[in-house]
Design a protein around this motif. Structure first.
Motif, short mmCIF file in Angstrom:
data_model
loop_
_atom_site.label_atom_id
_atom_site.label_comp_id
_atom_site.label_asym_id
_atom_site.label_seq_id
_atom_site.Cartn_x
_atom_site.Cartn_y
_atom_site.Cartn_z
N PRO A 73 66.20 24.67 16.59
CA PRO A 73 64.91 24.53 17.27
C PRO A 73 64.76 23.12 17.83
O PRO A 73 65.00 22.13 17.13
CB PRO A 73 63.89 24.81 16.17
N LYS A 128 60.70 20.19 21.53
CA LYS A 128 59.71 20.66 22.49
C LYS A 128 59.39 22.14 22.34
O LYS A 128 58.59 22.67 23.11
CB LYS A 128 60.18 20.37 23.90
N CYS A 129 60.01 22.80 21.36
CA CYS A 129 59.75 24.23 21.18
C CYS A 129 58.36 24.44 20.59
O CYS A 129 58.04 23.93 19.52
CB CYS A 129 60.80 24.86 20.25
N SER A 164 57.02 27.60 20.20
CA SER A 164 56.91 28.96 19.67
C SER A 164 56.48 28.93 18.21
O SER A 164 56.77 27.98 17.48
CB SER A 164 58.25 29.69 19.80
N CYS A 223 59.25 28.35 15.76
CA CYS A 223 59.75 26.98 15.67
C CYS A 223 58.89 26.10 14.78
O CYS A 223 59.37 25.12 14.21
CB CYS A 223 59.84 26.34 17.05
N PRO A 247 62.60 20.48 13.58
CA PRO A 247 63.09 20.38 14.96
C PRO A 247 64.20 19.35 15.10
O PRO A 247 64.20 18.30 14.45
CB PRO A 247 61.84 19.96 15.73
N THR A 287 69.23 26.49 31.27
CA THR A 287 68.91 27.11 29.99
C THR A 287 69.71 28.40 29.85
O THR A 287 70.28 28.91 30.82
CB THR A 287 67.41 27.44 29.87
N VAL A 339 66.43 33.93 21.69
CA VAL A 339 66.28 32.48 21.71
C VAL A 339 66.62 31.98 23.10
O VAL A 339 67.62 32.40 23.69
CB VAL A 339 67.20 31.80 20.67
N GLY A 370 67.13 28.28 25.25
CA GLY A 370 67.25 26.85 25.02
C GLY A 370 68.10 26.14 26.04
O GLY A 370 68.81 26.76 26.85
N ALA A 413 66.83 24.96 21.18
CA ALA A 413 65.91 26.04 21.51
C ALA A 413 64.57 25.52 22.01
O ALA A 413 63.97 24.62 21.41
CB ALA A 413 65.70 26.94 20.30
N THR A 414 64.10 26.08 23.10
CA THR A 414 62.76 25.80 23.62
C THR A 414 61.81 26.97 23.38
O THR A 414 60.60 26.81 23.44
CB THR A 414 62.82 25.49 25.12
N GLU A 415 62.39 28.14 23.12
CA GLU A 415 61.60 29.33 22.79
C GLU A 415 62.35 30.14 21.73
O GLU A 415 63.56 30.31 21.82
CB GLU A 415 61.37 30.22 24.02
#
Length: 458
Positions: A134, A137-138, A140, A143, A148, A169, A179, A181, A205-207
């Protein structure tokens, strides 16, 4: 053998380290006491690149400690967590009693990323090929319950060079979730003291989908599959360790403990866990490396050594997956298997259930009802799942997860592109047999019945 657990003492477990190792045989050892925690176990490595991660198959969290290059008298506090989690094997339902089946076990431990190191709890997965963590900036929900990764805290971070038209991404489907990212590169180590390290590209991962990742007690995933399942070779951690010449041998072994063992389950990097082997190693060449899975040819599935003919003329593929807690496969095969076994939910035929076998290279590797049936006070539930896998010319894919991995030690050899199978030693078997007696009965026996046409022609 890189490391071996010694009997516990009232002050906690003690562990032996091979220093040095010649031909994987310990020559001399030093002992390190790991503290007063009765549930403490070790994550450790020899100077020659052999790492052992240990965990008890159960529901509790277990402390771990590093004992690298420590004097025999030196006491160590636990430095990292080593745990057994439960995770969903696939997005498909289990063929029978899905709500009654326990989620599959997955061994996970700590990795150390960056300089200075940031520690993350990860699941080691032979069915995937990337490191996914994660990102800072995630936003979700999944996360928020995880630690992080912050690349700005590391002096070893490097930008991943992408072509001008390349996407910035990537999205991965993992089990019943997904996922998304971006990419970065950093120093990844298996030990807290810069042990077994390699510069590796990772997915930040961003989401993360709420299901199932918010339920997982670990932060991320370290994929141990072949390079074809990685975004590029720079993302394949095992390959990077090999190129950095960190491993004594470019392979690793997995031993799953049974509940009766009351000792560690193990994933051993750089060596074969000799003390866990209950038979000779049966080596099988990988049928292909194009899928990235650790897969071999499988002729058929058997019940009491009688072929069921479920794999047809082309045969099946068997993939060994530490992230799967069931035997998985296409609907037609799983339905046929469940029908042949005829497992009654009220357990009235439990004692007479047959051995279930997987025929590979003319040899049948059997597992028993204690592995493929989950028996509770409420009933008996088969541990099979319908898994939709892309079809391929090599035949339908069968995922051999925890039921198989508990019965056999699996060795993943990147040098010769092969899988090694050995009967797994356990402290006390449900049948009351010795390991030698059980190995003779279950492993390496010839199946009978109709041979597929392509085999008969040979």
């Amino acid at each position: 053998v890189g490391a071996k657990a010694a009997p516990r003492s009232p002050k906690g477990p003690r562990l032996n380290f091979c220093t040095p190792c010649a031909d994987l045989v310990p020559q001399r050892a030093s002992q390190v006491a790991l503290g007063d925690n009765e549930e403490a176990f070790a994550m450790m490595a020899s100077p020659f690149g052999i790492l052992l991660l240990s965990a008890i198959l159960g529901h509790g969290q277990l402390a771990a400690a590093s004992g690298l290059r420590k004097a025999a008298h030196e006491r160590q506090r636990p430095l990292s967590m080593l745990e057994l989690s439960r995770q969903a094997a696939t997005s498909s339902s289990v063929s029978a009693g899905s709500t009654k089946n326990p989620p599959p076990p997955a061994i996970f431990g700590s990795v150390y990323i960056g300089m200075p190191a940031q520690e993350f709890k990860v699941m080691f997965d032979t069915g995937s090929g990337n490191i996914i963590l994660p990102g800072k900036k995630c936003a979700s929900i999944a996360c928020m319950s995880k630690k992080p990764y912050d690349k700005l805290l590391s002096t070893a971070t490097k930008d991943v060079v992408l072509a001008p038209d390349a996407p910035r991404t990537a999205t991965f489907v993992l089990g019943s979730g997904s996922v998304t990212g971006g990419f970065t590169s950093d120093k990844v180590c298996l030990g807290p003291q810069e042990t077994l390290c390699a510069q590796t590209s990772i997915v930040e991962a961003t989401e993360m989908s709420k299901t199932p990742f918010s339920l997982y007690p670990y932060d991320g995933i370290v994929g141990l599959a072949m390079p074809a399942l990685s975004l590029a070779k720079e993302y394949n951690f095992m390959g990077n360790l090999a190129e950095a010449e960190e491993l004594q041998t470019d392979r690793f072994g997995v031993w799953f403990a049974m509940p009766n063992d009351l000792v560690d389950s193990e994933i051993t990097f750089g060596a074969i866990p000799e003390e866990r082997l209950g038979s000779d190693i049966f080596w099988l060449p990988l049928s292909t490396t194009k899928t990235g899975l650790w897969q071999v040819d499988m002729s058929d599935i058997t019940v009491n050594l009688v072929r069921l003919g479920l794999c047809g003329h082309t045969g099946c593929q068997a993939a060994f997956d530490t992230g799967t807690g069931v035997i998985g496969g296409p609907k037609g095969i799983i339905d046929g298997l469940v029908a042949a076994l005829n497992i009654l939910e009220d357990c009235t035929n439990y004692e007479s259930l047959p051995a279930l076998g997987f025929e590979m290279a003319g040899i049948t590797m059997n597992i028993e009802k204690t592995e493929y049936v989950h028996r509770t006070t409420e009933g008996c539930y088969p541990q099979f799942a319908v898994v939709d896998m892309p079809s391929e010319k090599h035949g339908p894919m069968i995922l051999l997860g925890a039921p198989f991995l508990t019965r056999y030690v699996t060795i993943y050899d990147r040098v010769f592109l092969r899988m090694g199978l050995s009967y797994a030693r356990h402290k006390r078997l449900p049948t009351g047999e010795t390991d030698e007696e059980a190995a003779k009965r279950l492993m390496g026996r010839q199946a009978v019945g109709k041979i597929p046409a392509d085999e008969a022609d040979e």
